[in-house]
Design a protein around this motif. Structure first.
Motif, short mmCIF file in Angstrom:
data_model
loop_
_atom_site.label_atom_id
_atom_site.label_comp_id
_atom_site.label_asym_id
_atom_site.label_seq_id
_atom_site.Cartn_x
_atom_site.Cartn_y
_atom_site.Cartn_z
N UNK A 15 34.93 126.74 69.82
CA UNK A 15 33.48 126.68 69.73
C UNK A 15 32.88 126.47 71.11
N UNK A 16 31.59 126.19 71.13
CA UNK A 16 30.90 125.81 72.36
C UNK A 16 30.83 124.29 72.39
N UNK A 17 31.07 123.70 73.56
CA UNK A 17 31.20 122.25 73.68
C UNK A 17 30.05 121.66 74.50
N UNK A 18 29.50 120.57 73.97
CA UNK A 18 28.51 119.78 74.70
C UNK A 18 29.17 118.44 75.00
N UNK A 19 29.60 118.29 76.24
CA UNK A 19 30.24 117.06 76.69
C UNK A 19 29.17 116.20 77.34
N UNK A 20 28.92 115.03 76.77
CA UNK A 20 27.78 114.20 77.15
C UNK A 20 28.24 112.95 77.88
N UNK A 21 27.58 112.63 78.98
CA UNK A 21 27.74 111.34 79.65
C UNK A 21 26.35 110.78 79.89
N UNK A 33 30.81 125.15 78.21
CA UNK A 33 32.12 125.77 78.00
C UNK A 33 32.32 126.24 76.57
N UNK A 34 33.04 127.33 76.40
CA UNK A 34 33.33 127.89 75.08
C UNK A 34 34.82 128.17 74.97
N UNK A 35 35.40 127.79 73.86
CA UNK A 35 36.82 127.98 73.61
C UNK A 35 37.36 126.78 72.87
N UNK A 36 38.67 126.51 72.95
CA UNK A 36 39.19 125.27 72.39
C UNK A 36 38.98 124.15 73.41
N UNK A 37 39.43 122.95 73.10
CA UNK A 37 39.11 121.81 73.96
C UNK A 37 39.77 121.91 75.34
#
Length: 269
Positions: A15-21, A33-37
């Motif tokens: 999927x598309x990832x939203x990594x939040x800090x 980013x899109x893909x696996x983790x």
């Protein structure tokens, strides 16, 4: 496990990832980013990833960057405004939703009623206290934003929170018991000492800084002289539409209201 959540430590889903800090998102080459983790920088987390929607047919997942981790070895964290200014409204709203949900889960780990530990509800976006049965949902704070017209002029103010050159429309949060129109009248009076009338709803925008719903209006000047509340604004003026200062970027509801108000003024000339 509900489809709202997946185990990040064991997931191979794509999927598309939203990594939040905090209130920032992780981007590589300016993109989510899109893909696996494996497309994300390496970090350890025992948290679940939260589904925030779909983008181009793929699920969009939010996961928080744990504070115990050092800075990522690739990419970097950026303000949401980076996506907003890219002009892709749909992607900005999804990323904003991700940041809003991260803020919600981070600030609702403990019950505000009895202080016990909260658990994440698996079939909806909520936290629940098993001790006193108090349940919390992501908070949205309504606020108004308004473009005020006076003849061929437009009222714009400068906030200490803005870049030095940028002037924008007036805005403010709704208080208990108010209608949105009441908020427009009160905020304009409080911030610049003016009365307005002919208040017209235009549109709204979810504003994830951190959890507002901006409800946009255009109004007409009625009476009064500008009397600035310097706790809110450093300057406010009526500007001729042919001599405007630097304005907010496209993609913001403030700019939408300004552009529409300018169009109305030119049509009336």
């Amino acid at each position: 496990m509900s489809e709202l959540y997946i185990s990040f430590s064991s997931s191979q889903g794509k999927g598309t990832w939203i990594l939040v800090r905090g209130d920032q998102i992780w981007l590589k080459d300016g993109n989510l980013p899109t893909g696996n983790k494996d497309v994300l920088p390496r970090f350890e987390s025992d948290a679940n990833a939260v589904k925030v929607g779909h983008w181009q047919g793929r699920p969009v997942w939010m996961i928080e960057w744990p504070d115990r981790n050092s800075d990522p070895e690739m990419g970097d964290f950026f303000s949401l405004r980076t996506l907003m200014e890219s002009g892709d409204d749909a992607l900005f709203q999804l990323a904003g939703r991700g940041v809003q949900l991260a803020t919600f889960f981070r600030t609702h780990r403990f019950c505000g009623q009895c202080g016990a530990r909260m658990r994440v509800v698996q079939d909806e976006l909520a936290t629940h206290c098993d001790h006193c049965q108090h349940r919390c949902y992501p908070r949205i704070s309504p606020s108004m934003i308004v473009a005020v017209k006076k003849g061929k002029q437009l009222l714009l103010g400068h906030s200490p929170r803005h870049r030095a050159e940028v002037y924008s429309t007036l805005a403010g949060f709704t208080e208990p018991g108010e209608s949105m129109e009441d908020t427009v009248r009160r905020e304009v009076m409080e911030e610049v000492g003016l009365k307005v009338h002919n208040i017209r709803y235009i549109s709204s925008q979810n504003w994830p800084f951190p959890h507002s719903m901006m409800v946009g209006f255009i109004a007409d000047y009625h009476s009064g002289e500008i009397d600035i509340d310097f706790n809110e604004l450093s300057d406010a003026q009526f500007f001729d539409v042919d001599a405007l200062p630097l304005l907010p970027p496209h993609g913001t509801i403030a700019r939408q209201l300004i552009d529409l108000a300018i169009t109305e003024i030119r049509q009336q000339q």
